[in-house]
Design an enzyme around this catalytic site. Sequence first.
Site, PDB file in Angstrom:
ATOM      1  N   ASN A  14      95.542  -8.804 -18.535  1.00  0.00           N
ATOM      2  CA  ASN A  14      95.166  -7.868 -17.461  1.00  0.00           C
ATOM      3  C   ASN A  14      93.879  -8.312 -16.789  1.00  0.00           C
ATOM      4  O   ASN A  14      93.766  -8.260 -15.560  1.00  0.00           O
ATOM      5  CB  ASN A  14      95.021  -6.448 -18.002  1.00  0.00           C
ATOM      6  N   ARG A  95      89.123  -0.872 -29.395  1.00  0.00           N
ATOM      7  CA  ARG A  95      88.236  -0.056 -30.230  1.00  0.00           C
ATOM      8  C   ARG A  95      88.154   1.338 -29.632  1.00  0.00           C
ATOM      9  O   ARG A  95      88.041   1.477 -28.413  1.00  0.00           O
ATOM     10  CB  ARG A  95      86.804  -0.631 -30.268  1.00  0.00           C
ATOM     11  N   HIS A 113      96.516   2.247 -20.087  1.00  0.00           N
ATOM     12  CA  HIS A 113      97.246   2.657 -21.287  1.00  0.00           C
ATOM     13  C   HIS A 113      98.739   2.448 -21.037  1.00  0.00           C
ATOM     14  O   HIS A 113      99.252   2.867 -19.989  1.00  0.00           O
ATOM     15  CB  HIS A 113      96.947   4.125 -21.592  1.00  0.00           C
ATOM     16  N   GLU A 147      87.666  12.215 -25.274  1.00  0.00           N
ATOM     17  CA  GLU A 147      88.963  12.402 -25.941  1.00  0.00           C
ATOM     18  C   GLU A 147      89.888  11.226 -25.632  1.00  0.00           C
ATOM     19  O   GLU A 147      90.055  10.859 -24.452  1.00  0.00           O
ATOM     20  CB  GLU A 147      89.600  13.715 -25.457  1.00  0.00           C
TER      21      GLU A 147
END
Length: 195
Positions: A14, A95, A113, A147
Site C-alpha cells: 500500500n 500494532r 482496514h 477504539e
Amino acid sequence: MKNIVILISGTGSNMAAIVQAQRQQQWRERHQAEVVAVISNRADAAGLQKAQEAGLATQVVEHKSFPTREAFDAELARAVQAYDPALVVLAGFMRVLTPVFVQPFERRLINIHPSLLPAFPGLHTHQRALDAGCRFTGATVHWVTPELDAGPIIDQVAVPILPGDTAQSLTARVQTQEYLLYPRAILQALQKITA
Ligand code: GRF
C-alpha cells in the site's frame, strides 16, 4: 508543504502504491503534499527497502525494544513528530496503538482496514467474511480513534466474493482495490484537514 508520514510493518505494498500515485498525480505541485518518511516497527519489514528505493527517509522503532505498549508509542510519537506531519498514514501497521500515540495525532491519523467497516473489525477479516456467507467484502479507510477500527469512515471500496474464493484469493482481489482507494482517501483526508 503538507508532510505525510507512513507507518508500516510488512511488505508495504500500500505504501508503494501511495508513493506511485503521488508521483503520477503530482501531489507536490497540485496538492502541496508529499510523503517524507516511512517508519516501521520491524527492522525486517520488506517495505523499508521499497521506501529507500523510492528515495524516502526510513526509520525503525522496534516495538520489541520497549517494556510496554505505552513506552513504544511514546517513542514512535517522537519519531513521527520529528517530520512535522500534516497526516500520518497507517499502511499495514500491525500494532494496536494506545492513546499515548493516538491522542497527539488524532484528526490527522488514518488507517486502511480490509473489510467493509463496521463489519469485521480486528484480524482475519476475509476468512470471517467467507464464514459469514457475505456476497461482498472490501476495504475501508478511516480516521483512527482510541477504539480499534472504529473511527469515522473516509472512504470504502466494495469487492464481490465469488464462488470458490479463499481468504488468499480475496486478499489479492481486495488489495488491488486498496491501491486505488488509499491514495484517493489520503487526498480526501488532506482536504478535511485544511478545510
Ligand atoms: C493491507 O491489506 C491492509 O488492508 C491491512 O494490511 C495489509 C497491508 O499490506 N491493514 P501491505 O503491507 O500494504 O502490503
